[in-house]
Each structure stands twice: as structure tokens, then as C-alpha cells.
Design an enzyme around this catalytic site. Structure first.
Site: not given
Length: 338
Positions: A144-145, A236, A286
Site C-alpha cells: 500500500d501507499d 484503514y 507498505h
């Protein structure tokens, strides 16, 4: 007698022609078309129909060779929600007529490859049908991210070295800054997913703003890669039923949370994942933390040593993830908001 033989031969030829025109695999023979309802194609499943709409949007953009600025407009095209509406199975794919729209497209044909797992197998050619897969030794790594200008390329080199593919859920504002890296993710055989524009909690912003977050990121990913992302991962993990319906993309959650963002410790990341991961899991990491990226080589080697195959989300879910549903693992899914 001669007339009887002639009639018999004519019947045989007619039957042969009919058989040739029918393809027992479910695919349409060359020149043959078949009209079906969306109810037939989906077995009256609204999630499958939403998946057809998702594929239709991609096809409209592709057919018009549309720029990224047109992504928002494609969500305004009226696409079928009535199960009684009809489409046509053709040799090239599923043909659909469209109502008047700003793209000035009257008809599209969605390739069968884009409908794998979305419509019933019996309406697909054999090459595009889903088959039962054993997931007890399959694990999907997800990140992620990103994209991060330094760490994501480093991670891609690791995945290539170990012949592993993963799924990346990217933030739209970062995609717009580093489009070449998003292209590199796909070029390496990996998947791209939507992780919102700037990582808000969807629960706190409401359905309208959530939809804007997703469409804005879809635009950035399409602008960078020429394709819309199939999946969404809400920041989240928070998403309501109304937001899930509005987004009309499968929602991918996770069953193993590395909590790498909290530890920022390579060995801790390795230990957590090796302790918790089982077959059929979706692992959350991540690619914006150096410690996490540094942990990946050891994680890959140890999971492989245990006999696990590291796959994309699509492979783990057998290409059968549908809009309006959220997926936590190979055999764990439920409606959005639950």
C-alpha cells in the site's frame, strides 16, 4: 429412390452445418451470434452485472482512445442495471448497445478475457473460463501507499529476482507524481489497485467524497497506464455499504496485517508475517518504508521454503472478485460495510 437419397443427403449437410455453427465450448463460432439477457449471463446476480458495467467502462475508454480527462465522464454513461436487458455473444466478445452518451459510442464489444469470472462459465470460451484452484499453498503479497520514487523500484527488482508477482494499491496523488513507476509495476507482471487519492478515512468523508477519491485515482492510474484499476482498497479498511455500491469495484482487504508502519523494523516485519501467514491469505505491507522493502527478500525465501506460491490477488481469488463485495482472503468475503 434417387429423390429419397437426395433428401437424406440434404438433411445430413444441414445438420453438419448446424453443428459446425455451434461451438460446444460455449464460445461463438465465426459468424455466429447469440442474444442473451443479463439475467442469463449473471444468473440474476447484481454483483456480476456491476462487473459487466466495470468492464464496459474500460472498453469505452479503450475504443475511443480517451485521455485521462475523460475518466470521470465514463462513470456518467448509462449502463445496464435491468436484468431483462439484452446483449449479444459474438466471436469477439460480448456486444452491448449503449444509450446516447458524451463519448458518442453506440455499441461496444467487451473481449471475453475481460469477463473471466464475471459472467457464467458456460457463456465463455474455454480459454476464458475459471477453474477450481487449490489455494492452500497460495499467498498474495500486497503493498500500500506507493508508488515511492526510490523504494518501489527497489521492491520491483526484488520481485523480479525471485520470480514473484504482487498487487500494489497506490495513492492517486503519488501516481500523478511518478507515473513511470506505476507503469513499471504493471510491466513487471504485477497488479495495480486504487488506494484513494490522499488516504482519508472513508467513514469520515461520506459517499460522495469517497466516490470522488476513487474516480480521481482511477483517472490518475488510467492516465499513467492506459487502464483502469480493477480493485479498491479503502484506507484503514473502512468502507460503508453505500460507498461499496457507488464505487462498483471489488474491495480488497487483508487477512494478515504486518503492521510494518508501526514497527519500522525489518526483523519484526519478517517475524510477524511468518508467524501469521497461512494458505489463502492476503498479506498487507507498505512499499513506502525502507524497513518493509528490506524484509521482502527474506519473507519470499521463507514462504517459498514452506511450499507457498506467491501470487497476485487476481490469481488468489481466481479472477472472481466482484463489485460490492470485500475480500479478506481466498475463501473469506462479504458485502461491503459488513
Amino acid at each position: 429412390m434417387k429423390r429419397a437419397k437426395w433428401l437424406f443427403a440434404s438433411v445430413v449437410v444441414a445438420v453438419a452445418v448446424l453443428i459446425v455453427g455451434m461451438n460446444p465450448t460455449g464460445a461463438q463460432a465465426k459468424g455466429a451470434n447469440r442474444t442473451v439477457t443479463f439475467s442469463q449471463l449473471t444468473n440474476k446476480n447484481p454483483h456480476r452485472l456491476a462487473a459487466i458495467r466495470q468492464a464496459a467502462r474500460q472498453q469505452i475508454l479503450k475504443q475511443k482512445k480517451a485521455k485521462g480527462s475523460r475518466v470521470k465522464a465514463v462513470y456518467q454513461v448509462k449502463l445496464p442495471k435491468n436484468m431483462a436487458k439484452k446483449a449479444t455473444l459474438t466471436p469477439a466478445g460480448l456486444r452491448m448497445n449503449l444509450l446516447a452518451n458524451s463519448f458518442k459510442v453506440k455499441q461496444i464489444t467487451i473481449p471475453y478475457a475481460q469477463l473471466k469470472g464475471k459472467i457464467l462459465n458456460k457463456y465463455l470460451p474455454k480459454a476464458n473460463r475459471t477453474h477450481t484452484v487449490k489455494t492452500n499453498k497460495m499467498v498474495a503479497l500486497t503493498f500500500d501507499d506507493g508508488p515511492d520514487p526510490t523504494l518501489t523500484p527497489r521492491l520491483l527488482k526484488t520481485l523480479k529476482k525471485y520470480h514473484v508477482h504482487a498487487t500494489f494499491f497506490e495513492v492517486g496523488q503519488s501516481v500523478s507524481r511518478y507515473p513511470k513507476i506505476s507503469r513499471a509495476v504493471l510491466a513487471g507482471g504485477n497488479e495495480l489497485g486504487n488506494h484513494s487519492w490522499n488516504h482519508p478515512d472513508f467513514d469520515s468523508i461520506g459517499t460522495s467524497k469517497t466516490f470522488d477519491q476513487i474516480t480521481r485515482t482511477n483517472r490518475a492510474i488510467y492516465q499513467a497506464t492506459g487502464t483502469l484499476p480493477q480493485y479498491v482498497r479503502p484506507p484503514y479498511g473502512n468502507i460503508t455499504a453505500a460507498e461499496g455500491r457507488a464505487i462498483e469495484q471489488p474491495i480488497i482487504r487483508w487477512s494478515v496485517d504486518s503492521r510494518d508502519w508501526a514497527y519500522l523494523n525489518t526483523q519484526k516485519d519478517i517475524n510477524e508475517i511468518m508467524r501469521d501467514t497461512r494458505g489463502g491469505d492476503i498479506v498487507l505491507m507498505h512499499d513506502i518504508h525502507a524497513q518493509s522493502v528490506a524484509a521482502v527478500p527474506t519473507i519470499i525465501k521463507r514462504l517459498k521454503a514452506k511450499g507457498y506460491h506467491l501470487v497476485t490477488v487476481s490469481q488468489l481469488l481466481n479472477s472472481q472478485a466482484l463489485p460490492g463485495l470485500q475480500y479478506f482472503g481466498a475463501h473469506d468475503y462479504r458485502r461491503a460495510g459488513k
